[in-house]
Motif scaffolding. Structure first.
Motif, PDB file in Angstrom:
ATOM      1  N   TRP A  13       0.933  -1.147   0.041  1.00  0.00           N
ATOM      2  CA  TRP A  13      -0.073   0.059  -0.006  1.00  0.00           C
ATOM      3  C   TRP A  13       0.756   1.376   0.099  1.00  0.00           C
ATOM      4  CZ3 TRP A  13      -1.076   2.661   4.836  1.00  0.00           C
ATOM      5  CH2 TRP A  13      -1.971   3.851   4.905  1.00  0.00           C
ATOM      6  N   HIS A  14       0.453   2.176  -0.859  1.00  0.00           N
ATOM      7  CA  HIS A  14       1.401   3.519  -0.639  1.00  0.00           C
ATOM      8  C   HIS A  14       0.476   4.365   0.344  1.00  0.00           C
ATOM      9  CE1 HIS A  14       3.656   6.835  -2.155  1.00  0.00           C
ATOM     10  NE2 HIS A  14       2.517   7.682  -1.879  1.00  0.00           N
ATOM     11  N   ASP A  69       4.197   9.133   2.002  1.00  0.00           N
ATOM     12  CA  ASP A  69       4.608   9.005   0.784  1.00  0.00           C
ATOM     13  C   ASP A  69       5.560   7.818   0.512  1.00  0.00           C
ATOM     14  OD1 ASP A  69       4.684   9.831  -2.129  1.00  0.00           O
ATOM     15  OD2 ASP A  69       6.158  11.251  -1.801  1.00  0.00           O
ATOM     16  N   ASP A  70       5.185   6.874   1.069  1.00  0.00           N
ATOM     17  CA  ASP A  70       6.122   5.544   0.966  1.00  0.00           C
ATOM     18  C   ASP A  70       5.230   4.544   0.746  1.00  0.00           C
ATOM     19  OD1 ASP A  70       8.436   4.160   0.918  1.00  0.00           O
ATOM     20  OD2 ASP A  70       9.152   4.527   2.962  1.00  0.00           O
ATOM     21  N   LYS A  71       5.747   3.298   0.159  1.00  0.00           N
ATOM     22  CA  LYS A  71       5.165   2.234  -0.034  1.00  0.00           C
ATOM     23  C   LYS A  71       5.389   1.078   1.291  1.00  0.00           C
ATOM     24  CE  LYS A  71       6.164  -1.569  -3.215  1.00  0.00           C
ATOM     25  NZ  LYS A  71       6.157  -2.104  -4.369  1.00  0.00           N
TER      26      LYS A  71
END
Length: 293
Positions: A104-105, A110-112
């Motif tokens: 999931w982003h 702002d990271d997976k």
């Protein structure tokens, strides 16, 4: 004797057939509502909804979908206490499509991230006038507070767990997962039922539907660190009349493929062993995510 005064008083019509402000009576009928008074019967509860982020001075931000089940068996003891055998599983999904996802982003950082789905092999507890629960090695004692509102032919039951305890994560070892020194969890269950079913003591299980809401510290797998804010769950829930046969196809297929044991409550042998939570399981199954350079 513990009495339910003030906030936890049940609102009952005059001359109502049950004194639900008596803790023992309250517990007896809450067991029928949550599960079944028949120790050989297992009940399946479904939940589905969404997770939101609550940040200071901002409207709630939708993050993920969620659906799952809890399976319960109850054994009433000679003294009236109820031993609850419970196992739960749930899967996070894309907030728009409802399809289960494993990565999931996270828009807040702002990271997976790699999702850690709910899979608690047992969450047993003793229900009594003083409700005793184990959570991450901490024994939580809560005066039994199930609150009933009788509104003619319809009844509503509210049950709340409001907990605060030291986090089990080390900031030095888990810098991205560490949410702060305290883990806070508030869970609010609402169940709506027919008043006639409550008064019919021949029924060992009272059909109901309602909601499960939760406000809590960020999950470690979200990699929020100590970002100020909290998670808000909003789900609908229902005790399934036909058990697993009534489940949505996506959920039933997923459990059948990955963890079919979760279609049943845990066995008697699990009584007295430590309960599992998403926090404990995460520390067991995952390694710290490196700090971004």
């Amino acid at each position: 004797m513990i009495t339910l005064n003030g906030y936890n008083d049940s609102r009952l019509p005059k001359d109502f057939g049950l004194n639900l402000n008596d803790p023992a009576t309250n517990l007896k009928h809450f067991a029928r509502l949550m599960g079944s008074s028949n120790p050989e019967k297992e009940t399946v509860g479904y939940y589905g909804g969404h997770l939101f982020a609550s940040l200071d001075n901002k409207k709630l931000i939708p993050l993920l979908g969620l659906e799952g089940i809890g399976v319960t068996r109850m054994e009433t003891q000679a003294n009236g206490d109820v031993h609850t055998f419970h196992r739960e599983i749930g899967f996070y999904s894309d907030v728009k499509t409802g399809k289960y996802i494993d990565t999931w982003h996270n828009p807040l950082i702002d990271d997976k991230v790699e999702i850690y789905h709910i899979k608690n092999d047992h969450v047993n507890n003793k229900m009594a006038p003083i409700n005793v629960m184990d959570f991450d090695g901490h024994e939580v004692k809560i005066p039994f507070p199930a609150k009933w509102d009788i509104l003619g032919a319809t009844g509503v039951n509210n049950f709340e767990l409001l907990m605060e305890m030291p986090t089990i994560l080390s900031k030095a070892q888990w810098p991205r997962e560490y949410p702060g020194p305290t883990t806070k969890i508030s869970e609010m269950f609402m169940r709506q039922f027919d008043t006639a079913d409550l008064l019919n003591e021949k029924l060992d299980s009272i059909p109901n539907m309602g909601s499960w809401c939760r406000v809590s510290t960020w999950f470690p797998w979200m990699l929020m660190g100590e970002l100020p804010g909290e998670l808000v769950f909003r789900t609908h829930s229902v005790k399934l009349e036909n058990g697993v046969d009534d489940l949505p196809k996506q959920l039933r297929d997923k459990i059948e493929k990955t963890a079919p044991e979760y279609f049943n409550a845990p066995p008697q042998s699990t009584w007295g062993t430590p309960n599992e939570s998403s926090f404990v399981n995460y520390l067991r199954d995952r390694k710290p995510v490196p700090v971004k350079k």
